[in-house]
Design a protein around this motif. Structure first.
Motif, PDB file in Angstrom:
ATOM      1  N   HIS A  50       0.784  -1.289  -0.178  1.00 22.65           N
ATOM      2  CA  HIS A  50      -0.012  -0.045   0.040  1.00 22.65           C
ATOM      3  C   HIS A  50       0.791   1.222  -0.064  1.00 22.65           C
ATOM      4  O   HIS A  50       0.705   2.310   0.655  1.00 22.65           O
ATOM      5  N   MET A  51       2.177   1.209  -0.674  1.00 29.39           N
ATOM      6  CA  MET A  51       2.730   2.416  -0.940  1.00 29.39           C
ATOM      7  C   MET A  51       2.699   3.142  -2.042  1.00 29.39           C
ATOM      8  O   MET A  51       2.781   2.386  -3.196  1.00 29.39           O
ATOM      9  N   LYS A  52       2.669   4.048  -2.179  1.00 26.38           N
ATOM     10  CA  LYS A  52       2.418   5.121  -3.591  1.00 26.38           C
ATOM     11  C   LYS A  52       3.857   5.391  -4.231  1.00 26.38           C
ATOM     12  O   LYS A  52       4.042   5.518  -5.143  1.00 26.38           O
ATOM     13  N   GLY A  53       4.789   5.642  -3.352  1.00 25.11           N
ATOM     14  CA  GLY A  53       6.280   6.121  -3.592  1.00 25.11           C
ATOM     15  C   GLY A  53       7.246   5.753  -2.805  1.00 25.11           C
ATOM     16  O   GLY A  53       6.941   5.607  -1.695  1.00 25.11           O
ATOM     17  N   TYR A  54       8.493   5.907  -3.049  1.00 22.67           N
ATOM     18  CA  TYR A  54       9.431   5.887  -2.283  1.00 22.67           C
ATOM     19  C   TYR A  54      10.602   7.042  -2.675  1.00 22.67           C
ATOM     20  O   TYR A  54      10.998   7.331  -3.878  1.00 22.67           O
ATOM     21  N   TYR A  55      11.351   7.678  -2.030  1.00 22.25           N
ATOM     22  CA  TYR A  55      12.593   8.464  -2.026  1.00 22.25           C
ATOM     23  C   TYR A  55      13.764   7.659  -1.448  1.00 22.25           C
ATOM     24  O   TYR A  55      13.886   7.225  -0.653  1.00 22.25           O
ATOM     25  N   PHE A  56      14.677   7.568  -2.706  1.00 24.15           N
ATOM     26  CA  PHE A  56      15.966   6.963  -2.328  1.00 24.15           C
ATOM     27  C   PHE A  56      17.148   7.871  -2.180  1.00 24.15           C
ATOM     28  O   PHE A  56      17.541   8.379  -3.128  1.00 24.15           O
ATOM     29  N   PRO A  57      17.553   8.259  -0.745  1.00 25.52           N
ATOM     30  CA  PRO A  57      18.528   9.254  -0.594  1.00 25.52           C
ATOM     31  C   PRO A  57      19.859   8.926  -1.399  1.00 25.52           C
ATOM     32  O   PRO A  57      20.514  10.066  -1.717  1.00 25.52           O
ATOM     33  N   PHE A  58      20.417   7.670  -1.362  1.00 29.07           N
ATOM     34  CA  PHE A  58      21.611   7.325  -2.045  1.00 29.07           C
ATOM     35  C   PHE A  58      21.661   7.474  -3.461  1.00 29.07           C
ATOM     36  O   PHE A  58      23.021   7.753  -4.007  1.00 29.07           O
ATOM     37  N   SER A  59      20.564   7.365  -4.008  1.00 31.77           N
ATOM     38  CA  SER A  59      20.772   7.691  -5.532  1.00 31.77           C
ATOM     39  C   SER A  59      19.910   8.852  -5.979  1.00 31.77           C
ATOM     40  O   SER A  59      19.849   9.352  -7.361  1.00 31.77           O
ATOM     41  N   MET A  60      19.334   9.629  -4.936  1.00 30.38           N
ATOM     42  CA  MET A  60      18.800  10.767  -4.931  1.00 30.38           C
ATOM     43  C   MET A  60      17.550  10.691  -6.227  1.00 30.38           C
ATOM     44  O   MET A  60      17.361  11.609  -6.995  1.00 30.38           O
ATOM     45  N   GLU A  61      16.697   9.778  -6.008  1.00 31.39           N
ATOM     46  CA  GLU A  61      15.839   9.636  -6.969  1.00 31.39           C
ATOM     47  C   GLU A  61      14.079   9.492  -6.322  1.00 31.39           C
ATOM     48  O   GLU A  61      14.075   9.149  -5.028  1.00 31.39           O
ATOM     49  N   ALA A  62      13.277   9.919  -6.981  1.00 26.52           N
ATOM     50  CA  ALA A  62      11.919   9.957  -6.502  1.00 26.52           C
ATOM     51  C   ALA A  62      11.361   9.104  -7.185  1.00 26.52           C
ATOM     52  O   ALA A  62      11.154   9.002  -8.456  1.00 26.52           O
ATOM     53  N   ASN A  63      10.622   8.053  -6.771  1.00 24.65           N
ATOM     54  CA  ASN A  63      10.122   6.877  -7.331  1.00 24.65           C
ATOM     55  C   ASN A  63       8.729   6.930  -7.060  1.00 24.65           C
ATOM     56  O   ASN A  63       8.108   7.231  -5.978  1.00 24.65           O
ATOM     57  N   TYR A  64       7.904   6.438  -8.007  1.00 23.66           N
ATOM     58  CA  TYR A  64       6.536   6.317  -7.865  1.00 23.66           C
ATOM     59  C   TYR A  64       5.862   5.065  -8.103  1.00 23.66           C
ATOM     60  O   TYR A  64       6.541   4.219  -9.172  1.00 23.66           O
ATOM     61  N   ASN A  65       4.885   4.483  -7.679  1.00 26.97           N
ATOM     62  CA  ASN A  65       3.934   3.355  -8.183  1.00 26.97           C
ATOM     63  C   ASN A  65       3.204   3.563  -9.418  1.00 26.97           C
ATOM     64  O   ASN A  65       2.469   4.435  -9.472  1.00 26.97           O
ATOM     65  N   LYS A  66       3.891   2.860 -10.781  1.00 26.79           N
ATOM     66  CA  LYS A  66       3.320   3.069 -11.657  1.00 26.79           C
ATOM     67  C   LYS A  66       1.794   2.224 -12.052  1.00 26.79           C
ATOM     68  O   LYS A  66       1.135   2.609 -12.988  1.00 26.79           O
ATOM     69  N   VAL A  67       1.438   1.520 -10.961  1.00 24.61           N
ATOM     70  CA  VAL A  67      -0.062   0.727 -11.296  1.00 24.61           C
ATOM     71  C   VAL A  67      -1.003   1.302 -10.378  1.00 24.61           C
ATOM     72  O   VAL A  67      -2.034   0.893 -10.711  1.00 24.61           O
ATOM     73  N   MET A  68      -0.609   2.063  -9.527  1.00 25.59           N
ATOM     74  CA  MET A  68      -1.539   2.902  -8.641  1.00 25.59           C
ATOM     75  C   MET A  68      -2.694   3.619  -9.537  1.00 25.59           C
ATOM     76  O   MET A  68      -2.095   4.256 -10.806  1.00 25.59           O
ATOM     77  N   ASP A  69      -3.833   4.006  -9.163  1.00 23.98           N
ATOM     78  CA  ASP A  69      -4.728   4.748  -9.943  1.00 23.98           C
ATOM     79  C   ASP A  69      -4.227   6.227 -10.263  1.00 23.98           C
ATOM     80  O   ASP A  69      -3.309   6.668  -9.493  1.00 23.98           O
ATOM     81  N   THR A  70      -4.535   6.705 -11.452  1.00 21.56           N
ATOM     82  CA  THR A  70      -3.963   8.033 -12.252  1.00 21.56           C
ATOM     83  C   THR A  70      -3.933   9.201 -10.999  1.00 21.56           C
ATOM     84  O   THR A  70      -2.913   9.704 -10.962  1.00 21.56           O
ATOM     85  N   MET A  71      -5.020   9.355 -10.454  1.00 23.93           N
ATOM     86  CA  MET A  71      -4.967  10.411  -9.684  1.00 23.93           C
ATOM     87  C   MET A  71      -3.922  10.464  -8.676  1.00 23.93           C
ATOM     88  O   MET A  71      -3.915  11.546  -7.970  1.00 23.93           O
ATOM     89  N   ASN A  72      -3.485   9.393  -8.061  1.00 18.16           N
ATOM     90  CA  ASN A  72      -2.653   9.381  -7.179  1.00 18.16           C
ATOM     91  C   ASN A  72      -1.131   9.763  -7.600  1.00 18.16           C
ATOM     92  O   ASN A  72      -0.289  10.204  -6.717  1.00 18.16           O
ATOM     93  N   LYS A  73      -0.846   9.835  -8.912  1.00 18.83           N
ATOM     94  CA  LYS A  73       0.494  10.101  -9.331  1.00 18.83           C
ATOM     95  C   LYS A  73       0.981  11.409  -9.252  1.00 18.83           C
ATOM     96  O   LYS A  73       2.133  11.728  -8.600  1.00 18.83           O
ATOM     97  N   PRO A  74       0.231  12.377  -9.520  1.00 15.97           N
ATOM     98  CA  PRO A  74       0.853  13.815  -9.589  1.00 15.97           C
ATOM     99  C   PRO A  74       1.140  14.159  -7.952  1.00 15.97           C
ATOM    100  O   PRO A  74       2.448  14.659  -7.986  1.00 15.97           O
ATOM    101  N   ALA A  75       0.378  14.001  -6.930  1.00 19.87           N
ATOM    102  CA  ALA A  75       0.704  14.328  -6.033  1.00 19.87           C
ATOM    103  C   ALA A  75       1.708  13.430  -5.288  1.00 19.87           C
ATOM    104  O   ALA A  75       2.824  14.234  -4.458  1.00 19.87           O
TER     105      ALA A  75
END
Length: 263
Positions: free
Chosen positions: A89-114
């Motif tokens: 039930h996670m929408k995204g993760y921030y990986f500090p070691f690679s400085m990446e903002a990552n998001y769940n690509k299969v979650m419903d569309t309106m979750n992605k922008p925020a």
């Protein structure tokens, strides 16, 4: 913190009326925007633009008001193992070691922008989840993209509606006397659609209940070890930050909207 740096208010607590006003405002905005987003013949929301680029522009635009958010942002990346992420039930993760903002690509569309804006907020040094929630909300609602605006309000809707309901001691009569959330908004405000959940469960190696339980324990422990004593509950503190934001930036609440200072 973002609150200390940019939301300087003398208020230490807010009234039930102020919480009610904020809740009704968010519901009014979400209801209105639900009729403005693009939809297909089945009334599912469709997005034809480049969401990652729009997220970056939205954050940079917010940086014109809050200087620590200004400057370069890397492109948010979809996570390859998004099915497993969904089981947590996670929408995204921030990986500090690679400085990446990552998001769940299969979650419903309106979750992605925020979610994209939330994870990008971490890149600028705002690690607390409640503050990333607020920044993601502000980046979206101030965007010129209607879908982003809608996503922003949806991202905080459950937090504030739940707080309101608890504050009135779950009194259904009082709750029904306030602005009601449209059925279309409720349908749009889901993590995964039923069809996507079925696909996730088909591919699952471990039962979702087991994964979620382990994930919750891991997230809580990680947050506590990083100085956030209330763990996952820190996400819900965005309601208090929103009250601070509108108290700092608006004069009064009138006829279902906030009047911005100086206007």
């Amino acid at each position: 913190t973002f609150d200390e740096k940019y939301l300087q208010t003398e208020k230490e607590e807010y009234s039930l009326e102020e919480l009610m006003n904020l809740r009704d405002y968010v519901v009014i905005q979400a209801n209105a925007l639900s009729a403005m987003v693009d939809r297909d013949e089945h009334q599912n929301i469709i997005y034809s633009g480049n969401m990652e680029e729009t997220a970056i522009r939205s954050m940079q635009s917010l940086g014109e008001q809050y200087d620590q958010l200004a400057g370069y942002y890397p492109t948010p990346k979809p996570i390859a193992t998004s099915d497993f992420l969904s089981q947590q039930h996670m929408k995204g993760y921030y990986f500090p070691f690679s400085m990446e903002a990552n998001y769940n690509k299969v979650m419903d569309t309106m979750n992605k922008p925020a979610t994209m804006c939330h994870e990008l907020a971490h890149l600028k040094g705002f690690i607390y989840e409640d503050e990333a929630n607020l920044i993601g909300f502000l980046a979206c609602i101030n965007s010129d993209d209607v879908a982003f605006q809608y996503s922003g309000y949806l991202s905080v809707l459950n937090y504030i509606d739940n707080d309101f309901y608890e504050s009135i001691n779950r009194n259904k009569e009082i709750y029904k006397s306030h602005v009601q959330i449209k059925s279309r908004v409720k349908k749009d405000n889901v993590f995964l659609t039923e069809e996507t959940w079925q696909e996730v469960e088909k591919k699952a190696v471990i039962k979702t209940a087991t994964v979620k339980k382990a994930s919750n324990a891991f997230v809580d422990t990680t947050l506590v070890l990083n100085g956030i004593p209330d763990g996952s509950l820190s996400y819900t503190r965005v309601v208090g930050l929103m009250l601070d934001y509108y108290d700092c930036n608006c004069d009064i609440y009138e006829n279902g909207t906030y009047l911005v200072k100086g206007q």
